[in-house]
Design an enzyme around this catalytic site. Structure first.
Site, PDB file in Angstrom:
ATOM      1  N   GLY A   1     -17.074  -5.547  83.400  1.00 29.55           N
ATOM      2  CA  GLY A   1     -16.644  -5.684  82.014  1.00 29.55           C
ATOM      3  C   GLY A   1     -16.855  -7.094  81.507  1.00 29.55           C
ATOM      4  O   GLY A   1     -17.050  -8.013  82.286  1.00 29.55           O
TER       5      GLY A   1
ATOM      6  N   GLY B   1     -12.853 -12.006  80.018  1.00 23.30           N
ATOM      7  CA  GLY B   1     -11.594 -12.037  79.280  1.00 23.30           C
ATOM      8  C   GLY B   1     -10.930 -10.691  79.100  1.00 23.30           C
ATOM      9  O   GLY B   1      -9.894 -10.589  78.461  1.00 23.30           O
TER      10      GLY B   1
ATOM     11  N   GLY C   1      -9.601  -8.969  81.420  1.00 31.22           N
ATOM     12  CA  GLY C   1      -8.475  -8.778  82.335  1.00 31.22           C
ATOM     13  C   GLY C   1      -8.868  -8.292  83.715  1.00 31.22           C
ATOM     14  O   GLY C   1      -8.062  -7.683  84.402  1.00 31.22           O
TER      15      GLY C   1
ATOM     16  N   HIS D   1     -22.922 -18.424  47.546  1.00 28.96           N
ATOM     17  CA  HIS D   1     -23.434 -17.787  48.760  1.00 28.96           C
ATOM     18  C   HIS D   1     -22.424 -16.757  49.275  1.00 28.96           C
ATOM     19  O   HIS D   1     -22.763 -15.595  49.486  1.00 28.96           O
ATOM     20  CB  HIS D   1     -23.704 -18.862  49.821  1.00 28.96           C
ATOM     21  CG  HIS D   1     -24.224 -18.341  51.116  1.00 28.96           C
ATOM     22  ND1 HIS D   1     -25.544 -18.436  51.493  1.00 28.96           N
ATOM     23  CD2 HIS D   1     -23.591 -17.706  52.139  1.00 28.96           C
ATOM     24  CE1 HIS D   1     -25.698 -17.891  52.679  1.00 28.96           C
ATOM     25  NE2 HIS D   1     -24.526 -17.425  53.102  1.00 28.96           N
ATOM     26  N   GLU D   2     -21.183 -17.189  49.433  1.00 29.50           N
ATOM     27  CA  GLU D   2     -20.160 -16.273  49.955  1.00 29.50           C
ATOM     28  C   GLU D   2     -19.872 -15.159  48.955  1.00 29.50           C
ATOM     29  O   GLU D   2     -19.647 -14.012  49.351  1.00 29.50           O
ATOM     30  CB  GLU D   2     -18.872 -17.029  50.305  1.00 29.50           C
ATOM     31  CG  GLU D   2     -19.034 -18.083  51.403  1.00 29.50           C
ATOM     32  CD  GLU D   2     -19.646 -17.557  52.683  1.00 29.50           C
ATOM     33  OE1 GLU D   2     -19.414 -16.376  53.007  1.00 29.50           O
ATOM     34  OE2 GLU D   2     -20.384 -18.316  53.342  1.00 29.50           O
TER      35      GLU D   2
ATOM     36  N   HIS E   1     -22.398 -12.450  49.512  1.00 30.58           N
ATOM     37  CA  HIS E   1     -22.031 -11.559  50.627  1.00 30.58           C
ATOM     38  C   HIS E   1     -20.952 -10.572  50.177  1.00 30.58           C
ATOM     39  O   HIS E   1     -21.042  -9.367  50.401  1.00 30.58           O
ATOM     40  CB  HIS E   1     -21.441 -12.372  51.788  1.00 30.58           C
ATOM     41  CG  HIS E   1     -22.431 -13.161  52.588  1.00 30.58           C
ATOM     42  ND1 HIS E   1     -23.572 -12.610  53.102  1.00 30.58           N
ATOM     43  CD2 HIS E   1     -22.418 -14.458  52.988  1.00 30.58           C
ATOM     44  CE1 HIS E   1     -24.225 -13.545  53.780  1.00 30.58           C
ATOM     45  NE2 HIS E   1     -23.549 -14.677  53.720  1.00 30.58           N
TER      46      HIS E   1
ATOM     47  N   ASP F   1     -27.210 -16.278  58.968  1.00 27.44           N
ATOM     48  CA  ASP F   1     -27.413 -14.948  58.398  1.00 27.44           C
ATOM     49  C   ASP F   1     -28.780 -14.422  58.807  1.00 27.44           C
ATOM     50  O   ASP F   1     -28.923 -13.280  59.228  1.00 27.44           O
ATOM     51  CB  ASP F   1     -27.348 -15.001  56.869  1.00 27.44           C
ATOM     52  CG  ASP F   1     -25.972 -15.434  56.371  1.00 27.44           C
ATOM     53  OD1 ASP F   1     -25.026 -15.311  57.158  1.00 27.44           O
ATOM     54  OD2 ASP F   1     -25.875 -15.879  55.221  1.00 27.44           O
TER      55      ASP F   1
HETATM   56  P1  ADP Z   1     -11.602 -11.685  83.278  1.00 26.37           P
HETATM   57  O1  ADP Z   1     -11.318 -11.874  84.721  1.00 26.37           O
HETATM   58  O2  ADP Z   1     -12.011 -10.294  82.931  1.00 26.37           O
HETATM   59  O3  ADP Z   1     -12.527 -12.694  82.683  1.00 26.37           O
HETATM   60  P2  ADP Z   1      -8.865 -12.403  83.034  1.00 26.37           P
HETATM   61  O4  ADP Z   1      -8.258 -11.440  83.953  1.00 26.37           O
HETATM   62  O5  ADP Z   1      -9.047 -13.793  83.521  1.00 26.37           O
HETATM   63  O6  ADP Z   1     -10.247 -11.869  82.487  1.00 26.37           O
HETATM   64  O7  ADP Z   1      -8.026 -12.391  81.693  1.00 26.37           O
HETATM   65  C1  ADP Z   1      -7.667 -13.543  81.027  1.00 26.37           C
HETATM   66  C2  ADP Z   1      -6.288 -13.405  80.458  1.00 26.37           C
HETATM   67  O8  ADP Z   1      -6.255 -12.454  79.401  1.00 26.37           O
HETATM   68  C3  ADP Z   1      -5.289 -12.896  81.463  1.00 26.37           C
HETATM   69  O9  ADP Z   1      -4.721 -13.946  82.153  1.00 26.37           O
HETATM   70  C4  ADP Z   1      -4.277 -12.165  80.621  1.00 26.37           C
HETATM   71  O10 ADP Z   1      -3.247 -13.019  80.226  1.00 26.37           O
HETATM   72  C5  ADP Z   1      -5.041 -11.740  79.396  1.00 26.37           C
HETATM   73  N1  ADP Z   1      -5.325 -10.309  79.467  1.00 26.37           N
HETATM   74  C6  ADP Z   1      -6.538  -9.742  79.542  1.00 26.37           C
HETATM   75  N2  ADP Z   1      -6.439  -8.398  79.551  1.00 26.37           N
HETATM   76  C7  ADP Z   1      -5.136  -8.115  79.500  1.00 26.37           C
HETATM   77  C8  ADP Z   1      -4.388  -6.898  79.474  1.00 26.37           C
HETATM   78  N3  ADP Z   1      -4.984  -5.698  79.534  1.00 26.37           N
HETATM   79  N4  ADP Z   1      -3.056  -6.979  79.417  1.00 26.37           N
HETATM   80  C9  ADP Z   1      -2.445  -8.177  79.364  1.00 26.37           C
HETATM   81  N5  ADP Z   1      -3.078  -9.349  79.372  1.00 26.37           N
HETATM   82  C10 ADP Z   1      -4.417  -9.336  79.437  1.00 26.37           C
HETATM   83 ZN    ZN Z   2     -23.937 -16.400  54.773  1.00 30.33          ZN
END
Ligand code: ADP
Ligand code: ZN
Length: 619
Positions: free
Chosen positions: A215, A218, A220, A436-437, A440, A512
């Site tokens: 995945g 960020g 999780g 410009h904006e 859009h 853009d």
């Molecule tokens: P990855 O390893 O996929 O890059 P992480 O596990 O390091 O992501 O996630 C970063 C932070 O985002 C976690 O420490 C958590 O606080 C938050 N986070 C991500 N997904 C969730 C989730 N499903 N529920 C709660 N917190 C989450």
């Molecule tokens: Zn623009």
């Protein structure tokens, strides 16, 4: 870990210094602890039979008088007269042939002291420069590795205490992971196994040893792995695969060995390898250097995973966002054969994530997390955590006792569009940005089937001078061609408005145009949305995941087709631009209203835009 190298070095230095002192001390004692006298004085005293014994070292002589004599000692600056029982003197370079005979005649006890330094000391002195050279070499090599300064002097092949935390019991549980019900369900099996491995072993059931979490960053993945360890109550060791790779061939392999040994020692345990693609990319596809090292590390990883015996209660979890580049050998049965997809959360999961992260934050009664969740499509768990954090900071800065909807909205804008930037903008620039904006916004409002405009602003944020923010009503997974062409029109609206109003173009439309070109290319080459070309897909050089730029790939289509593709891409863009031109030209009055309002108010939200365009009760 720095101590492993420094300790022996420091000891060697200390020993050398101690030896030198001791040696100097004894050497001085034997020669030097008396009043300095001239050689003639010495001969006089010898003649007077006032000397009992002497010791000779090289050309310096020291000894004892029979009776104390008065000497004038000027060695410490001003002359001092004192009684001395011992003396030292220097033998002149001229051979004194009678000295030995005189000494014997007076029955003086003569000892000779060697001038050679002790072999131990001279050996150490000989080694000293080498030790220094090697020491400096160490430092340079360590520095070149460019690691965190704390790890500057580590053992080469230890994975190191900073890199993973041996013996850590994870306190995170599935309750801390919001949403992701599918993933949790799949991982429950691993938890059950780690809780009671005997049960599984008796039945002879095969439990996956390697789980690959796939995945975007960020979402999780680390959190999920930690939660599995927490649920099962086992040790969690985590490392990022990029930490395996070092300058020296073989270091990474050593680290892998070390990591697995530690995991087995603290079994039952979970090894978590983040960014597996850093070592796991297909072998033989390496670009440039460092690729031997990566290959060896990967081989070591594979052999460690094969070397698990069924009673090793160690599970390896790994995370990647590029499963497609992984070496096939990694995905074979017995290795990372279980894949769990961790996708970006939909709005319901986003709401749950917001709930998790606002647990410890005093929320105002007016806060409806679902609204924020709906307004943040594409955001990951990490983004949402960041959003909540920003809102809390903002609330604290405003001395508010609770976090309100206003704070959350502000934080959302900051996370989505970047922080506001203070910069000086001339009136003319402001006008251009406003038009410009407004371009859009107008196109987005007047074309049916586009995402609603949430907000438009000419306050510089992040890289942009202004932002028009559209938010889809719900997460979309499929896009129709009409929708995409409309999106191109909206993106081109800014540029078209500038050209219509000022008869000139500015560089502000660069982003853009980039977006327009990429989208149009995808429509033609990936999604088969061109009538002339039809349902064919083409690779026109894929962006290389690690270089961040396109690599020349072998073309699998003819020059003629390449020409046709270019034609079709520009036709799609042209079609979208014509639409934008029609709308702008036909609604010049509305464009002016929007632009003037923007110059005045700088930010317009969806409601205000509707009001200005007279769409209040329409649509
Ligand atoms: P990855 O390893 O996929 O890059 P992480 O596990 O390091 O992501 O996630 C970063 C932070 O985002 C976690 O420490 C958590 O606080 C938050 N986070 C991500 N997904 C969730 C989730 N499903 N529920 C709660 N917190 C989450
Ligand atoms: Zn623009």
């Amino acid at each position: 870990m720095g101590q492993s190298v420094w300790k022996p070095m420091i000891w060697i230095f200390a020993l050398i210094i101690a030896f030198n002192f001791m040696y100097a001390f004894f050497a001085r004692q034997s020669v030097d602890s008396g009043a300095p006298v001239s050689y003639s004085r010495f001969k006089d005293e010898l003649a007077a039979d006032n000397i009992t014994k002497i010791s000779i070292k090289g050309n310096s002589i020291s000894g004892e008088f029979r009776k104390k004599v008065t000497v004038t000692d000027s060695s410490s600056g001003k002359p001092v007269t004192r009684e001395a029982a011992r003396f030292t003197t220097i033998k002149p370079a001229i051979e004194d042939a009678s000295l030995m005979a005189d000494l014997q005649a007076r029955k003086v006890d003569v000892t000779a002291v060697t001038t050679e330094t002790s072999p131990l000391v001279s050996g150490l002195l000989y080694l000293l420069p080498w030790i220094l050279i090697i020491g400096v070499w160490w430092l340079v090599m360590r520095g070149m590795r460019g690691q965190n300064p704390g790890a500057m002097m580590g053992g080469f092949s230890k994975s190191g205490a900073q890199m993973y935390t041996p013996g850590e019991k994870s306190k995170v549980t599935f309750d801390d992971v919001a949403g992701m019900e599918n993933a949790k369900l799949e991982l429950k099996e691993i938890v059950d196994y780690l809780q009671d491995p005997k049960k599984f072993q008796q039945i002879g059931g095969k439990v996956p040893k390697g789980v690959l979490l796939v995945g975007p960053p960020g979402t999780g993945k680390t959190l999920l792995a930690r939660a599995v360890a927490g649920e099962a109550g086992v040790t969690f060791l985590s490392i990022s695969a990029s930490q395996f790779i070092e300058m020296f061939v073989g270091v990474g392999a050593g680290r892998v060995r070390d990591l697995f040994a530690t995991a087995k020692k603290s079994a039952p345990s979970i090894i978590f390898i983040d960014e597996l693609d850093a070592v796991g990319r297909s072998r033989g596809a390496g670009l440039g250097g460092g690729h031997d090292e990566r290959e060896q590390t990967l081989n070591q990883l594979l052999s460690e995973m094969d070397g698990f015996d069924p009673h090793d209660e160690v599970i390896v979890m790994a995370a990647t966002n590029r499963p497609d580049v992984l070496d096939a050998a990694l995905l074979r049965p017995g290795r990372f054969d279980r894949h769990v997809v961790v996708d970006r959360p939909d709005w319901r999961d986003r709401e749950k994530i917001l709930q998790v992260h606002t647990r410890k934050i005093p929320l105002d009664k007016d806060v409806v997390l679902a609204v924020i969740a709906r307004g943040t499509p594409g955001m990951t768990g990490a983004d949402l955590e960041n959003l909540v954090n920003e809102a809390a900071i903002l609330a604290a800065r405003q001395n508010s006792s609770t976090v309100t909807m206003y704070h959350l909205e502000q934080a959302k804008d900051k996370v989505l569009m970047g922080g506001e930037r203070k910069m000086y903008i001339t009136e003319q620039e402001k006008r251009i940005t406003a038009y410009h904006e407004a371009g859009h916004t107008l196109v987005a409002k007047l074309l049916p089937g586009t995402d609603p405009v949430h907000k438009v602003t000419i306050i510089p944020r992040g890289q942009a001078l202004g932002v028009t923010q559209q938010l889809p009503e719900d997460d979309r997974y499929h896009y129709s061609k009409t929708y995409l062409v409309n999106r191109l029109s909206v993106a081109l609206g800014g540029r078209v408005a500038e050209r219509t109003v000022f008869g000139d173009l500015s560089t502000g439309a660069q982003n853009d145009l980039k977006m327009v070109n990429e989208l149009a290319e995808k429509m033609v080459c990936v999604w088969g949305m061109s009538d002339k070309i039809g349902a064919m897909t083409f690779h026109r050089g894929e962006e290389h995941p690690f270089l961040g730029r396109k690599l020349a790939e072998e073309k699998t289509f003819s020059e003629q087709m390449a020409w046709l593709i270019d034609q079709e891409i520009s036709a799609v863009i042209r079609q979208a631009e014509v639409k934008a031109e029609e709308i702008i030209a036909g609604n010049r009055d509305k464009l002016d209203v929007l632009a003037e309002a923007l110059i005045d108010e700088e930010t317009l939200d969806g409601k205000r835009i509707d009001q200005l365009l007279g769409l209040d009760n329409g649509q």
